[in-house]
Each structure stands twice: as C-alpha cells, then as structure tokens.
Motif scaffolding. Structure first.
Motif, mmCIF file in Angstrom:
data_model
loop_
_atom_site.group_PDB
_atom_site.id
_atom_site.type_symbol
_atom_site.label_atom_id
_atom_site.label_comp_id
_atom_site.label_asym_id
_atom_site.label_seq_id
_atom_site.Cartn_x
_atom_site.Cartn_y
_atom_site.Cartn_z
ATOM 1 N N THR A 56 -16.999 -35.752 0.476
ATOM 2 C CA THR A 56 -15.879 -35.887 0.341
ATOM 3 C C THR A 56 -16.133 -35.150 -0.998
ATOM 4 O OG1 THR A 56 -16.680 -38.257 -0.350
ATOM 5 C CG2 THR A 56 -15.038 -37.206 -2.154
ATOM 6 N N VAL A 58 -13.836 -31.847 -3.336
ATOM 7 C CA VAL A 58 -12.603 -31.977 -4.429
ATOM 8 C C VAL A 58 -11.754 -31.000 -4.151
ATOM 9 C CG1 VAL A 58 -11.481 -32.093 -6.393
ATOM 10 C CG2 VAL A 58 -13.615 -33.556 -5.805
ATOM 11 N N ARG A 79 -19.406 -32.683 -8.411
ATOM 12 C CA ARG A 79 -19.129 -33.537 -7.519
ATOM 13 C C ARG A 79 -19.723 -35.049 -7.454
ATOM 14 N NH1 ARG A 79 -19.553 -32.699 -0.269
ATOM 15 N NH2 ARG A 79 -21.889 -34.202 -1.383
ATOM 16 N N ILE A 82 -17.527 -36.738 -9.476
ATOM 17 C CA ILE A 82 -15.784 -37.528 -9.170
ATOM 18 C C ILE A 82 -16.447 -38.620 -7.904
ATOM 19 C CG2 ILE A 82 -14.270 -36.566 -7.590
ATOM 20 C CD1 ILE A 82 -14.028 -35.371 -9.726
ATOM 21 N N GLN A 86 -14.891 -42.345 -7.607
ATOM 22 C CA GLN A 86 -13.519 -41.842 -6.983
ATOM 23 C C GLN A 86 -12.701 -43.433 -7.118
ATOM 24 O OE1 GLN A 86 -14.577 -40.799 -3.106
ATOM 25 N NE2 GLN A 86 -13.290 -41.966 -2.047
ATOM 26 N N TYR A 89 -10.098 -42.760 -9.438
ATOM 27 C CA TYR A 89 -8.722 -41.748 -9.186
ATOM 28 C C TYR A 89 -7.642 -42.489 -8.573
ATOM 29 C CZ TYR A 89 -11.738 -38.008 -11.681
ATOM 30 O OH TYR A 89 -12.677 -37.428 -12.088
ATOM 31 N N LEU A 96 -6.743 -36.951 -12.070
ATOM 32 C CA LEU A 96 -6.737 -35.690 -11.571
ATOM 33 C C LEU A 96 -6.722 -34.674 -12.331
ATOM 34 C CD1 LEU A 96 -6.708 -36.317 -7.568
ATOM 35 C CD2 LEU A 96 -8.653 -36.592 -8.765
ATOM 36 N N VAL A 99 -9.541 -33.039 -13.961
ATOM 37 C CA VAL A 99 -9.687 -32.029 -13.045
ATOM 38 C C VAL A 99 -9.230 -30.585 -13.601
ATOM 39 C CG1 VAL A 99 -10.602 -31.764 -10.525
ATOM 40 C CG2 VAL A 99 -10.902 -33.838 -12.257
ATOM 41 N N VAL A 116 -3.642 -31.348 -6.931
ATOM 42 C CA VAL A 116 -5.609 -31.661 -7.165
ATOM 43 C C VAL A 116 -5.809 -32.626 -6.079
ATOM 44 C CG1 VAL A 116 -7.550 -32.248 -7.842
ATOM 45 C CG2 VAL A 116 -6.171 -30.388 -9.475
ATOM 46 N N ARG A 117 -6.388 -33.000 -5.232
ATOM 47 C CA ARG A 117 -6.686 -34.190 -4.365
ATOM 48 C C ARG A 117 -8.351 -34.317 -3.720
ATOM 49 N NH1 ARG A 117 -2.702 -30.893 -0.957
ATOM 50 N NH2 ARG A 117 -4.146 -29.025 0.384
ATOM 51 N N ILE A 118 -8.844 -35.771 -3.721
ATOM 52 C CA ILE A 118 -10.230 -35.772 -3.323
ATOM 53 C C ILE A 118 -9.457 -35.924 -1.243
ATOM 54 C CG2 ILE A 118 -11.821 -37.583 -3.837
ATOM 55 C CD1 ILE A 118 -11.184 -38.476 -6.848
#
Length: 145
Positions: A56, A58, A79, A82, A86, A89, A96, A99, A116-118
């Motif tokens: 994973t 970000v 991390r 997050i 998860q 989110y 996010l 973040v 912003v993305r995971i």
C-alpha cells in the motif's frame, strides 16, 4: 541453598496454572487485542502461497500534474497509520483531504495537491514465489473541490 516454602510453591503453581489457562483461552478465542495471551495474527497466520501480496502507498497529484509519494517525511503521517485506517478512508475518501493538508504543512514551498489517493500494488505470487507480475488498484481517492 534456600528452599522455597510450601506456600511459595503453591503460589507459583497457581500463577503458572492461571497463565496457562489464559494462554489456552487466548489461543482458542482471543484476538490481537488480547496479546500476549491472544494470538498475534501477524505471526500466527500464513498468506496464501498462490495469492497476491499487497503493498500500500499514498500518493498525491500536485497542481502541475506531477505524482508525489506521500511519506512520513513530507507529511508527518506514517504509512502504517493510513493502512490501519484504510477502510475508513475507503468509506469516506474526504478524509484524504487531511493528508493533503498535512503534506502542505510539512512541505512548505511544494505545489499544493489536487488529488490524494491510496493505491494498493498487488504482486502476483505462485507456489510462494513472486511471479514478477503486479497491478495497481486505487482503493480511495479525494480530489480538491
């Protein structure tokens, strides 16, 4: 050499018995929160030898369209924090936005983040060996309004 009294032996035997019962109960019905008397799943389970391994990360996209890795160094967010949240989110991608704010506070002079993305990178595994194949899955994404 000193010998343990009868009372001392009884106390030790009872303490050993209680610890043993707690360990057995934790093993059968416990969760990570019961550690050290419950299983610590990280070490008590094994991944599927023919499944995929997750990695994973970000990342953000700044106002100039560049992709930026969001790290503890440039955002103050680990991390693991997050990953641990998860699902929250995924359920509410607007989180996010915080973040992005943390990134901008920790990275003065950097272009502001637009998105912003995971992202989960899945690594293929067969017979407990990497296949060399991988693919990305965006699991949560926030875009600045």
């Amino acid at each position: 050499m000193d010998q343990l009294s009868v009372r001392g032996r009884r106390v030790r035997a009872v303490a050993t018995l209680i610890a043993g019962v707690l360990l057995l109960a934790g093993t059968l019905w416990g969760t990570d929160d019961d550690f050290p008397f419950g299983p610590f799943r990280m070490y008590s389970t094994a991944p599927d030898p023919n499944g995929a391994a997750r990695d994973t990360r970000v990342e953000g996209v700044d106002a100039d369209g560049r992709t930026v890795a969001i790290t503890e160094g440039n955002s103050g967010i680990r991390r693991a924090e997050i990953e641990g949240q998860q699902q929250a989110y995924v359920d509410d991608p607007a989180r996010l936005g915080r973040v992005a704010t943390a990134y901008e506070e920790h990275s003065p002079g950097a272009a502001p983040l637009r998105t912003v993305r995971i992202v989960v990178r899945w690594h293929g595994i067969e017979h407990a060996r990497p296949t060399g194949k991988s693919w990305d899955e965006v699991v949560a994404e926030w875009t600045r309004p």
